[in-house]
Design an enzyme around this catalytic site. Sequence first.
Site, PDB file in Angstrom:
ATOM      1  N   HIS A  28      -7.756  77.196  16.694  1.00  0.00           N
ATOM      2  CA  HIS A  28      -7.216  76.994  18.040  1.00  0.00           C
ATOM      3  C   HIS A  28      -7.503  78.210  18.919  1.00  0.00           C
ATOM      4  O   HIS A  28      -6.590  78.944  19.318  1.00  0.00           O
ATOM      5  CB  HIS A  28      -5.698  76.759  17.967  1.00  0.00           C
ATOM      6  CG  HIS A  28      -5.318  75.507  17.258  1.00  0.00           C
ATOM      7  ND1 HIS A  28      -5.322  75.404  15.878  1.00  0.00           N
ATOM      8  CD2 HIS A  28      -4.906  74.297  17.727  1.00  0.00           C
ATOM      9  CE1 HIS A  28      -4.927  74.189  15.530  1.00  0.00           C
ATOM     10  NE2 HIS A  28      -4.672  73.496  16.629  1.00  0.00           N
ATOM     11  N   SER A  31      -5.779  78.058  22.619  1.00  0.00           N
ATOM     12  CA  SER A  31      -4.345  78.360  22.607  1.00  0.00           C
ATOM     13  C   SER A  31      -4.100  79.850  22.407  1.00  0.00           C
ATOM     14  O   SER A  31      -3.090  80.385  22.856  1.00  0.00           O
ATOM     15  CB  SER A  31      -3.646  77.575  21.491  1.00  0.00           C
ATOM     16  OG  SER A  31      -3.743  76.188  21.710  1.00  0.00           O
ATOM     17  N   HIS A  68      -0.185  77.789  15.458  1.00  0.00           N
ATOM     18  CA  HIS A  68      -1.594  77.395  15.499  1.00  0.00           C
ATOM     19  C   HIS A  68      -2.438  78.444  16.219  1.00  0.00           C
ATOM     20  O   HIS A  68      -3.660  78.477  16.042  1.00  0.00           O
ATOM     21  CB  HIS A  68      -1.748  76.030  16.170  1.00  0.00           C
ATOM     22  CG  HIS A  68      -1.168  75.950  17.547  1.00  0.00           C
ATOM     23  ND1 HIS A  68       0.180  75.808  17.776  1.00  0.00           N
ATOM     24  CD2 HIS A  68      -1.747  75.989  18.771  1.00  0.00           C
ATOM     25  CE1 HIS A  68       0.407  75.771  19.069  1.00  0.00           C
ATOM     26  NE2 HIS A  68      -0.752  75.880  19.701  1.00  0.00           N
ATOM     27  N   GLY A 115       4.058  76.796  12.352  1.00  0.00           N
ATOM     28  CA  GLY A 115       3.039  75.754  12.398  1.00  0.00           C
ATOM     29  C   GLY A 115       3.678  74.403  12.586  1.00  0.00           C
ATOM     30  O   GLY A 115       3.134  73.535  13.268  1.00  0.00           O
ATOM     31  N   ASP A 147       4.529  76.090  25.287  1.00  0.00           N
ATOM     32  CA  ASP A 147       5.332  75.190  26.113  1.00  0.00           C
ATOM     33  C   ASP A 147       5.498  73.817  25.478  1.00  0.00           C
ATOM     34  O   ASP A 147       6.543  73.178  25.626  1.00  0.00           O
ATOM     35  CB  ASP A 147       4.764  75.075  27.527  1.00  0.00           C
ATOM     36  CG  ASP A 147       3.265  74.793  27.574  1.00  0.00           C
ATOM     37  OD1 ASP A 147       2.601  74.867  26.519  1.00  0.00           O
ATOM     38  OD2 ASP A 147       2.749  74.510  28.678  1.00  0.00           O
ATOM     39  N   SER A 335      35.962  71.752   4.855  1.00  0.00           N
ATOM     40  CA  SER A 335      35.635  70.718   3.875  1.00  0.00           C
ATOM     41  C   SER A 335      34.717  71.233   2.767  1.00  0.00           C
ATOM     42  O   SER A 335      34.907  70.919   1.592  1.00  0.00           O
ATOM     43  CB  SER A 335      34.964  69.529   4.566  1.00  0.00           C
ATOM     44  OG  SER A 335      35.871  68.838   5.394  1.00  0.00           O
ATOM     45  N   GLU A 356      22.398  71.536  12.207  1.00  0.00           N
ATOM     46  CA  GLU A 356      21.918  71.800  10.852  1.00  0.00           C
ATOM     47  C   GLU A 356      20.543  72.442  10.815  1.00  0.00           C
ATOM     48  O   GLU A 356      20.233  73.212   9.894  1.00  0.00           O
ATOM     49  CB  GLU A 356      21.917  70.503  10.035  1.00  0.00           C
ATOM     50  CG  GLU A 356      23.315  69.992   9.686  1.00  0.00           C
ATOM     51  CD  GLU A 356      23.958  69.200  10.808  1.00  0.00           C
ATOM     52  OE1 GLU A 356      25.180  68.921  10.713  1.00  0.00           O
ATOM     53  OE2 GLU A 356      23.248  68.846  11.787  1.00  0.00           O
ATOM     54  N   PHE A 381      24.017  65.543   5.785  1.00  0.00           N
ATOM     55  CA  PHE A 381      23.539  66.135   7.034  1.00  0.00           C
ATOM     56  C   PHE A 381      22.397  67.117   6.808  1.00  0.00           C
ATOM     57  O   PHE A 381      21.686  67.473   7.758  1.00  0.00           O
ATOM     58  CB  PHE A 381      24.695  66.821   7.759  1.00  0.00           C
ATOM     59  CG  PHE A 381      25.871  65.920   8.007  1.00  0.00           C
ATOM     60  CD1 PHE A 381      25.702  64.536   8.112  1.00  0.00           C
ATOM     61  CD2 PHE A 381      27.154  66.435   8.114  1.00  0.00           C
ATOM     62  CE1 PHE A 381      26.776  63.696   8.333  1.00  0.00           C
ATOM     63  CE2 PHE A 381      28.234  65.595   8.337  1.00  0.00           C
ATOM     64  CZ  PHE A 381      28.049  64.224   8.447  1.00  0.00           C
ATOM     65  N   GLN A 417      28.305  59.136   5.839  1.00  0.00           N
ATOM     66  CA  GLN A 417      28.723  60.454   5.348  1.00  0.00           C
ATOM     67  C   GLN A 417      28.279  60.715   3.907  1.00  0.00           C
ATOM     68  O   GLN A 417      28.557  61.797   3.370  1.00  0.00           O
ATOM     69  CB  GLN A 417      30.257  60.563   5.401  1.00  0.00           C
ATOM     70  CG  GLN A 417      30.864  60.142   6.720  1.00  0.00           C
ATOM     71  CD  GLN A 417      30.408  61.007   7.871  1.00  0.00           C
ATOM     72  OE1 GLN A 417      30.674  62.195   7.910  1.00  0.00           O
ATOM     73  NE2 GLN A 417      29.690  60.401   8.817  1.00  0.00           N
TER      74      GLN A 417
END
Length: 615
Positions: A28, A31, A68, A115, A147, A335, A356, A381, A417
Amino acid sequence: MNTEELVELAQQLRVDSVRAAAAAGSGHPTSSMSAADLMAVLLARHLRYDFERPAHPGNDRFVLSKGHASPLLYAAYKAAGVVDDEELVTFRKLGSRLEGHPTPRRLPWVETATGSLGQGLPVGVGIALAGQRLDRTGYRVWVLCGDSELAEGSIWEAAEHAGYEHLDNLTVIVDVNRLGQRGPTRHGHDLDAYARRFRAFDWHTVEIDGHDVDAIDRAYGEALSTRGQPTAIIARTLKGKGVADVEDHEGLHGKPLKNADDAIAELGGPRGITLHVHEPPSARSPHPAPAGRIELPRWEKGEQAATRDAFGQALTALGTARPDVVVLDGEVGDSTRAEYFAKEHPERYFECYIAEQQLVATAVGMAARAWLPYASTFAAFLTRAHDFVRMASISGSGIVLNGSHAGVAIGQDGPSQMGLEDLAMMRAVHGSTVLYPCDANQTAKLVAAAAGLEGIRYLRTSRGGSEVLYGPDEEFPVGGSKVLRSSAEDRLTLVAAGVTVPEALAAADALAGEGIRARVIDLYSVKPVDRDTLRRAAEETGCLVTVEDHHPEGGLGDAVAEALADGGPVPRLVRLAVRTMPGSAAPDQQLHAAGIDAESIAAAGKLLVEEAVVR
């Protein structure tokens, strides 16, 4: 360096990016070319880094989120004198340290693998948080983003967390070159669109021309002087800057320049600039010596205790013995029982809220700073953060993940859950360790054992209380198992883990009442698995039943089947697992409905033995 010298350095970075991609025939370069001025000013004027001592506690930390653009990073390493020209042109070749996307496994100056876009800033937030609350040596964290990746939700989890924590040691540089892989980005060159979003999360923002080295220099200085807020430098750039055939043109993403020699000539030809990056200030490692032998909590046989409670208590004891242990939780610490650690060691506890991806990224960032993170949330989760776990493995990151409230055994909360895919997800991660304890003493020992392992470690814990089966002095080596019932008359083997171990024992009792002796194996180490014990059981009993509070794909049953698929005779094998979509019901009802309770295990075992006799 003065202005003219900075411009020359940026041109060298562009030339070397073009050369590296041309030698590889891929990559690249465009970039990389858009961000060359941003990198040149950072490297020459603001970064404080000892390349001979990448672990120096005072070093600034740089994260290339747009991974990249690795040719730019490797060109910068060449300018800093740690990569020579001969190595530069090994880019993307077999055996080269200069991979298509950078990883710390190969290069000691890389903080984290990137990446998979949208991960560099979240990990950078973790590093900055470590700098602010743990290391306190004054280093800064610089993150270069593209961006396009600002479309990722993980970027905004990171932005909110950084703003909330007032991480004024963090600067993100956004290379707004307008073009993504297939065409223009969502906001193009609208710098204020990005700035408004960062400001909404309480960031200080600076909008600049990303090819004006003096403006870049002033922006970096402004970031350094800003207090109480992270800084986002939003830089307008052009993809392929400096070469007329490619500058700001679509359709060139991920492609070497067709006329590389002409492009290099247009950029002024190769240069041999080397520079001495600013030295970091002297600093001491923040890690104190371990306090001594860990005093784990103890339970007596026959007591009732939940493995999640044991997790919290053991983790607290581990934190007392090891000052390098830090704990992170996704706003469910009451919990998961991570709150036990928070009460005893609040300075090493980090609330990541219900984010998460940022939870795992923060753990990765702290591990990069040589802390040992234990990160916990509900097992269900963690699936949301799987890409971060995958990339953590690519980084060679050492983190411990705890998934609580696993399986249908949580009961009335229902399937949203229930972690029913987590064993498969974690077993598939390269180099991972997957542990599923069934009682409190086993949990405590495995929490401590996980601290001594490498790579991604996953510990699965349960919500409900269960009988303590093992004494407090029992040992549970990783890669082992426990044979809880065994005799020379065994006609089948029941293999279980976690909540299904008591069910398997009850099933064995029921089968014994009908004259069928059953061996029971507690396979608490799901990966690596105890192949020898399983193979011996298969040879001696001929019939195996695996039972798991998990979907049939990728979990305990697959681990056992793989252990037996070594060319030897394969025993008769029945795999009990959660094969239907659960609803809401009491835990015992859930186990029965899924066909993984004692009654179901006994019925499957009896049928298997009878069919084996008939055959």
